[in-house]
Enzyme design. Structure first.
Site, PDB file in Angstrom:
ATOM      1  N   ASP A  79       3.938 -14.518  11.875  1.00 53.16           N
ATOM      2  CA  ASP A  79       2.604 -14.960  11.477  1.00 53.16           C
ATOM      3  C   ASP A  79       1.624 -13.788  11.604  1.00 53.16           C
ATOM      4  OD1 ASP A  79       0.072 -16.054  11.319  1.00 53.16           O
ATOM      5  OD2 ASP A  79       0.552 -17.814  12.533  1.00 53.16           O
ATOM      6  N   LYS A 119      -7.670  -0.900  11.348  1.00 54.31           N
ATOM      7  CA  LYS A 119      -7.012  -1.301  10.099  1.00 54.31           C
ATOM      8  C   LYS A 119      -5.808  -0.391   9.853  1.00 54.31           C
ATOM      9  CE  LYS A 119      -6.356  -1.516   5.424  1.00 54.31           C
ATOM     10  NZ  LYS A 119      -5.540  -0.625   4.596  1.00 54.31           N
ATOM     11  N   GLU A 168       0.827  -1.224   0.000  1.00 56.79           N
ATOM     12  CA  GLU A 168       0.000   0.000   0.000  1.00 56.79           C
ATOM     13  C   GLU A 168       0.855   1.265   0.000  1.00 56.79           C
ATOM     14  OE1 GLU A 168      -3.349  -0.049   2.687  1.00 56.79           O
ATOM     15  OE2 GLU A 168      -3.375   2.135   2.837  1.00 56.79           O
ATOM     16  N   HIS A 196      -2.524  10.609  -0.275  1.00 57.71           N
ATOM     17  CA  HIS A 196      -2.653   9.248  -0.803  1.00 57.71           C
ATOM     18  C   HIS A 196      -2.578   9.270  -2.325  1.00 57.71           C
ATOM     19  CE1 HIS A 196      -3.631   5.289   0.687  1.00 57.71           C
ATOM     20  NE2 HIS A 196      -4.288   5.071  -0.436  1.00 57.71           N
TER      21      HIS A 196
HETATM   22  C1  MEV Z   1      -6.185   3.230   4.932  1.00 58.36           C
HETATM   23  O1  MEV Z   1      -5.439   2.083   4.551  1.00 58.36           O
HETATM   24  C2  MEV Z   1      -6.197   3.378   6.445  1.00 58.36           C
HETATM   25  C3  MEV Z   1      -7.109   4.490   6.989  1.00 58.36           C
HETATM   26  O2  MEV Z   1      -8.424   4.321   6.483  1.00 58.36           O
HETATM   27  C4  MEV Z   1      -7.097   4.375   8.498  1.00 58.36           C
HETATM   28  C5  MEV Z   1      -8.081   5.283   9.203  1.00 58.36           C
HETATM   29  O3  MEV Z   1      -9.115   5.638   8.621  1.00 58.36           O
HETATM   30  O4  MEV Z   1      -7.818   5.581  10.378  1.00 58.36           O
HETATM   31  C6  MEV Z   1      -6.647   5.850   6.541  1.00 58.36           C
END
Ligand code: MEV
Length: 435
Positions: free
Chosen positions: A289, A273, A89, A387
């Site tokens: 792992d 995430k 990513e 991004h």
């Molecule tokens: C993107 O990979 C991760 C985010 O969505 C995490 C978040 O929203 O805190 C930017």
């Protein structure tokens, strides 16, 4: 190579972004004092021979490669670390490095961790007297611990071994009442799955005898809630100011953003995430792992019955932003791919961690940095701007850009606000002087 003495590296490598991959590698190798062989392995050219891969899993036909980036600027408990991150990513490595840079000017990350204690579960079905079984198992605690430790003399020699037991009772399940014995095992520098699974299988017949039931499952729990790691960072508001926004407003925005993740599982899933965006790449790069780490993280986030944020962002009395992360972290330095994958070995050498606990703490610091980056972006300009700039590089590559064309095409399409292959191909053609 393990015994080779090296000075602590300086994790602040200037202008890493503007270097070519070979220059970056040379800078990292210089900073960490790696050998030529380790440098070659880290570079990733023929790092994992197919014959070695064939020994790792079944039906091997080849290898699957990921980019390996190095996050810079990390200071954890006063020591500098260069962080290997294997991830696909865009913006993850840059974001971690940027937040680590802000943090290092404010004392860096502070961490702590529990002893590396894993749980194994032994499920006992059809106990005639479940409460009696529980009491008999607890009464046999010393005998069970002794039996568990009788076999693994290596682990005992290293200071590990079964420390305690717990007995959990489920009176009403779809399969009737069951008693579940937990073995609590200090696995030292291992991830521990093999160790505790062997112990559970060895002990099962005796457990069935004492509980007067039938044993079914004998397996570790990935909810490694006795093997927690904690990371903390404290940033004065002025270090967070961006564009026209005052640091105080950024702090408030980040605290408010975290508040939603605390109360709302829909937001918590995305928030967590983002934390795992930092953690998984280190786990992968070190041959650990990542499914186990993911499972433990999310189960821990739901431990109180409602899924919530793994981090907290607060404002101190002095106005500083205080970020904390607590989660299970079952990472190993011995066994499995950490030993068999040459790139994992080189990554561990680069990290220069002396124990699995140190690796777990550094990894947690990266997770906290990643979360800090996401919240800072979300609370200010949003994540798409940064991004898309990085995503534009991927698009430029897809359109056929090579070498320094990648950056030039990426910048052009990002500036035009048209991050697509068609525009990238047109920019590339213009760059190459073709109509
Ligand atoms: C993107 O990979 C991760 C985010 O969505 C995490 C978040 O929203 O805190 C930017």
């Amino acid at each position: 190579m393990r015994g080779r003495k090296m000075a602590d590296p300086n994790s602040r490598i200037e202008n890493m972004r503007d270097m070519a991959p070979a220059e970056r590698l040379a800078a990292v190798v210089r900073a960490a004092g790696l050998s030529d062989a380790e440098a070659h392995t880290l570079g990733g050219v023929d790092t994992l021979p197919v014959a070695r891969a064939d020994g790792m899993i079944e039906n091997v036909v080849g290898k699957f490669e990921l980019p390996l980036g190095i996050a810079t600027n990390f200071t954890v408990n006063g020591k500098d670390y260069l962080i290997p991150m294997a991830v696909e990513e865009p913006s993850v490595v840059a974001a971690a490095s940027y937040m680590a840079r802000i943090a290092r000017g404010c004392g860096g990350f502070l961490t702590s961790s529990d002893d590396p204690v894993m749980r194994a579960q032994i499920q006992v079905l059809r106990p005639r007297d479940p409460h009696g079984a529980k009491h008999r198992l607890l009464a046999a605690r010393d005998e069970l611990i002794e039996r568990a430790n009788a076999r693994d003399t290596v682990l005992i020699g290293l200071g590990g071994g079964c420390r305690d037991i717990e007995v959990h009772l489920f009176e009403d399940t779809p399969a009737g009442a069951m008693v579940v014995l937990h073995l609590l095992v200090d696995v030292r520098d291992a991830m521990g799955a093999n160790t505790v699974n062997t112990m559970a299988e060895t002990l099962a017949p005796r457990v069935a005898e004492i509980a007067r039931g039938e044993v079914r499952l004998r397996i570790l729990s990935n909810l490694a809630d006795l093997r927690l790691v904690r990371a903390r960072v404290e940033i004065p508001p002025e270090a967070l100011a961006t564009g026209s926004l005052r640091g105080e407003d950024v702090v408030q925005g980040m605290v408010e953003a975290c508040a939603l993740a605390i109360v709302d599982p829909y937001r918590a899933a995305t928030h967590n995430k983002g934390i795992m965006n930092g953690i998984d790449p280190v786990v992968v790069a070190t041959g650990n792992d990542w499914r186990a780490i993911e499972a433990g993280a999310h189960a821990y986030a739901a431990r109180n019955g409602r899924y919530t944020s793994l981090t907290r962002w607060e404002q101190s009395a002095a106005g500083a932003l205080v970020g904390t992360l607590e989660m299970p972290m079952a990472l190993g330095l011995v066994g499995g791919a950490t030993k068999t994958h040459p790139a994992a070995q080189a990554a561990i050498r680069l990290l220069r961690v002396g124990s699995a606990r140190e690796l777990a703490e550094v990894t947690a610091a990266v997770g906290l940095a990643q979360n800090m980056a996401a919240l800072r972006a979300l609370a200010t300009e949003g994540i798409q701007k940064g991004h898309m700039t990085l995503h534009a590089r991927n698009i430029a590559i897809l359109a056929g850009a090579e070498g320094d064309e990648i950056d030039r095409v990426a910048k052009a399409i990002a500036a035009a606000g048209e991050v697509g292959v068609e525009r990238a191909a047109a920019e590339l053609a213009a760059l190459r002087g073709k109509p």
